[in-house]
Write a protein that holds these residues in place. Structure first.
Motif, PDB file in Angstrom:
ATOM      1  N   PRO A  94       0.857  -1.220  -0.148  1.00  0.00           N
ATOM      2  CA  PRO A  94       0.243   0.161  -0.102  1.00  0.00           C
ATOM      3  C   PRO A  94       0.769   1.377   0.059  1.00  0.00           C
ATOM      4  O   PRO A  94       1.950   1.137   0.686  1.00  0.00           O
ATOM      5  N   ARG A  95       0.433   2.238  -0.513  1.00  0.00           N
ATOM      6  CA  ARG A  95       1.144   3.575  -0.592  1.00  0.00           C
ATOM      7  C   ARG A  95       1.352   3.811   0.665  1.00  0.00           C
ATOM      8  O   ARG A  95       2.562   4.747   0.669  1.00  0.00           O
ATOM      9  N   LEU A  96       0.501   3.921   1.608  1.00  0.00           N
ATOM     10  CA  LEU A  96       0.940   4.459   3.051  1.00  0.00           C
ATOM     11  C   LEU A  96       2.141   3.671   3.563  1.00  0.00           C
ATOM     12  O   LEU A  96       2.833   4.426   4.454  1.00  0.00           O
ATOM     13  N   ARG A  97       2.163   2.473   3.329  1.00  0.00           N
ATOM     14  CA  ARG A  97       3.421   1.794   3.744  1.00  0.00           C
ATOM     15  C   ARG A  97       4.777   2.311   3.278  1.00  0.00           C
ATOM     16  O   ARG A  97       5.790   2.440   3.726  1.00  0.00           O
ATOM     17  N   VAL A  98       4.533   2.689   1.839  1.00  0.00           N
ATOM     18  CA  VAL A  98       5.863   3.243   0.984  1.00  0.00           C
ATOM     19  C   VAL A  98       6.198   4.612   1.756  1.00  0.00           C
ATOM     20  O   VAL A  98       7.402   4.767   1.947  1.00  0.00           O
ATOM     21  N   LEU A  99       5.243   5.306   2.188  1.00  0.00           N
ATOM     22  CA  LEU A  99       5.613   6.651   2.936  1.00  0.00           C
ATOM     23  C   LEU A  99       6.022   6.488   4.161  1.00  0.00           C
ATOM     24  O   LEU A  99       6.975   7.054   4.745  1.00  0.00           O
ATOM     25  N   THR A 100       5.565   5.380   4.999  1.00  0.00           N
ATOM     26  CA  THR A 100       5.982   5.219   6.213  1.00  0.00           C
ATOM     27  C   THR A 100       7.464   4.577   6.190  1.00  0.00           C
ATOM     28  O   THR A 100       8.258   5.065   7.209  1.00  0.00           O
ATOM     29  N   ALA A 101       7.865   3.959   5.291  1.00  0.00           N
ATOM     30  CA  ALA A 101       9.054   3.422   5.232  1.00  0.00           C
ATOM     31  C   ALA A 101      10.077   4.621   5.002  1.00  0.00           C
ATOM     32  O   ALA A 101      11.381   4.553   5.520  1.00  0.00           O
ATOM     33  N   LYS A 102       9.779   5.689   4.252  1.00  0.00           N
ATOM     34  CA  LYS A 102      10.461   6.586   3.934  1.00  0.00           C
ATOM     35  C   LYS A 102      10.744   7.575   5.291  1.00  0.00           C
ATOM     36  O   LYS A 102      11.739   8.190   5.574  1.00  0.00           O
ATOM     37  N   PHE A 103       9.577   7.669   6.078  1.00  0.00           N
ATOM     38  CA  PHE A 103       9.783   8.370   7.309  1.00  0.00           C
ATOM     39  C   PHE A 103      10.728   7.708   8.242  1.00  0.00           C
ATOM     40  O   PHE A 103      11.360   8.095   9.190  1.00  0.00           O
ATOM     41  N   ILE A 104      10.843   6.237   8.290  1.00  0.00           N
ATOM     42  CA  ILE A 104      11.356   5.684   9.098  1.00  0.00           C
ATOM     43  C   ILE A 104      12.908   5.870   8.878  1.00  0.00           C
ATOM     44  O   ILE A 104      13.811   6.082   9.867  1.00  0.00           O
ATOM     45  N   ILE A 105      13.455   5.930   7.433  1.00  0.00           N
ATOM     46  CA  ILE A 105      14.502   5.519   7.163  1.00  0.00           C
ATOM     47  C   ILE A 105      15.196   7.198   7.407  1.00  0.00           C
ATOM     48  O   ILE A 105      16.468   7.406   7.455  1.00  0.00           O
ATOM     49  N   ALA A 106      14.217   8.198   7.402  1.00  0.00           N
ATOM     50  CA  ALA A 106      14.597   9.754   7.611  1.00  0.00           C
ATOM     51  C   ALA A 106      15.176   9.789   8.987  1.00  0.00           C
ATOM     52  O   ALA A 106      16.232  10.705   9.073  1.00  0.00           O
ATOM     53  N   LEU A 107      14.859   9.247   9.864  1.00  0.00           N
ATOM     54  CA  LEU A 107      15.301   9.254  11.306  1.00  0.00           C
ATOM     55  C   LEU A 107      16.836   8.918  11.367  1.00  0.00           C
ATOM     56  O   LEU A 107      17.574   9.611  11.794  1.00  0.00           O
ATOM     57  N   PRO A 108      17.387   7.921  10.791  1.00  0.00           N
ATOM     58  CA  PRO A 108      18.771   7.571  10.802  1.00  0.00           C
ATOM     59  C   PRO A 108      19.808   8.568   9.937  1.00  0.00           C
ATOM     60  O   PRO A 108      20.713   8.682  10.210  1.00  0.00           O
ATOM     61  N   VAL A 109      19.152   8.967   8.833  1.00  0.00           N
ATOM     62  CA  VAL A 109      19.750   9.686   8.141  1.00  0.00           C
ATOM     63  C   VAL A 109      19.987  11.277   8.911  1.00  0.00           C
ATOM     64  O   VAL A 109      21.051  11.544   8.878  1.00  0.00           O
ATOM     65  N   LEU A 110      18.939  11.730   9.307  1.00  0.00           N
ATOM     66  CA  LEU A 110      19.194  12.989  10.345  1.00  0.00           C
ATOM     67  C   LEU A 110      20.123  12.579  11.558  1.00  0.00           C
ATOM     68  O   LEU A 110      20.609  13.597  11.851  1.00  0.00           O
TER      69      LEU A 110
END
Length: 246
Positions: A94-110
Motif C-alpha cells: 500500500p502507498r501509505l506503507r511506502v511513505l512510512t518506510a521513507k519516514f522511518i529511514i529519515a530518522l537514521p539519516v538525520l
C-alpha cells in the motif's frame, strides 16, 4: 514492511546525497573549531559547554533547516524526478506503507548528521589546552541530550519538507523551503512570536537564545501542529492523487 525499509535504505546508501550528511556535520564543526582556536590565541579558557553549544546553535540556526529540508525533499521526491514512481507503486505494498518506510529511514539519516557532528566536536575539543583536565562525563551526557533533543525537534518538521517535495514532485522547492526557513527564523527570533513559528521554536527550545520568550508549552504545541497537519495532508494526497511519473 521490512522489505520496504530495506529498499529505501539501499536507495539511500547508493545516493550521492550521502555526502551531504558528512558535510552537514563537518562544516559547523570546522567553523566552531576555528572560532575557538581564535579564542585560544587570545588566552581565553576552553570550556566544553561553550564548545558544544556553539555547534548546537549553528546546527539549529543554519545547517539543520536548510540541509534537512534538502535531504528529506530528495528522499520523498527522487522517484518522481527519476521517473521510477510507477515501478515503486506497482508492487503489492500500500502507498501509505511506502511513505512510512521513507519516514522511518529519515530518522537514521538525520541522526547521522547529529551524531557525526557531536563526535567531531568531542574529538577536536581535546586539541585545546586544558580540555583534558576540564572534561567531565556529566557535561558530555548533558550536551549529548541537547543534541538528541534537537534531532527530535527537527524530525517533527520532516512532514513539512516531505509535503512540499511531494506536492511539487521535486526536491528543489524543499531546498527553497529550507533556505526560507533559515532567513525567516532569524527575523522572527527578534519578535514576540518566536514560539509560534516552527523553525524559530526549535531554535529557542534547543538553544534558549531568547529565554524571556522561551515557552515550552507553546513551542511544543506549535511543533505538534506543524507535524500533524502536513502529515495528514501527505497521507490523503499520496493515497488518492494520480502520481504517475509522466
Amino acid at each position: 514492511m521490512v522489505d520496504l525499509i530495506a529498499c529505501e535504505w539501499l536507495k539511500w546508501r547508493r545516493s550521492r546525497m550521502l555526502w551531504l550528511v558528512l558535510l552537514g556535520a563537518l562544516l559547523p564543526a570546522l567553523l566552531v573549531f576555528f572560532i575557538m582556536l581564535n579564542g585560544a590565541s587570545n588566552d581565553e579558557p576552553f570550556k566544553w559547554k561553550d564548545y558544544f553549544e556553539l555547534d548546537l546553535q549553528i546546527l539549529a540556526m543554519l545547517m539543520c533547516p536548510a540541509l534537512f529540508s534538502l535531504l528529506i525533499g530528495y528522499m520523498f521526491a527522487r522517484e518522481f524526478q527519476e521517473r521510477t514512481v510507477n515501478n515503486m507503486l506497482s508492487g503489492p505494498h500500500p502507498r501509505l506503507r511506502v511513505l512510512t518506510a521513507k519516514f522511518i529511514i529519515a530518522l537514521p539519516v538525520l541522526l547521522g548528521v547529529m551524531l557525526l557532528s557531536f563526535l567531531l566536536m568531542l574529538g577536536t575539543g581535546f586539541v585545546f589546552h586544558g580540555a583534558a583536565d576540564s572534561f567531565a562525563m556529566n557535561i558530555l551526557l548533558k550536551e549529548a541530550g541537547k543534541f538528541g533533543q534537537l534531532l527530535l525537534l527537527e524530525y517533527a518538521l520532516v512532514p513539512i519538507s516531505a509535503a512540499v517535495a511531494l506536492l511539487w514532485r521535486s526536491y528543489i522547492p524543499a531546498m527553497g523551503l529550507g533556505i526560507f526557513a533559515v532567513i525567516s527564523e532569524m527575523t522572527i527570533m527578534q519578535s514576540k512570536y518566536i514560539m509560534y513559528y516552527p523553525w524559530s521554536a526549535v531554535l529557542n527550545i534547543s538553544t534558549n537564545l531568547s529565554p524571556e520568550r522561551n515557552s515550552a508549552s507553546i513551542g511544543y504545541t506549535t511543533l505538534a501542529i506543524a507535524c500533524i497537519v502536513p502529515l495528514l495532508f501527505i497521507a490523503a494526497y499520496f493515497r488518492k492523487a494520480d502520481v504517475h511519473s509522466g
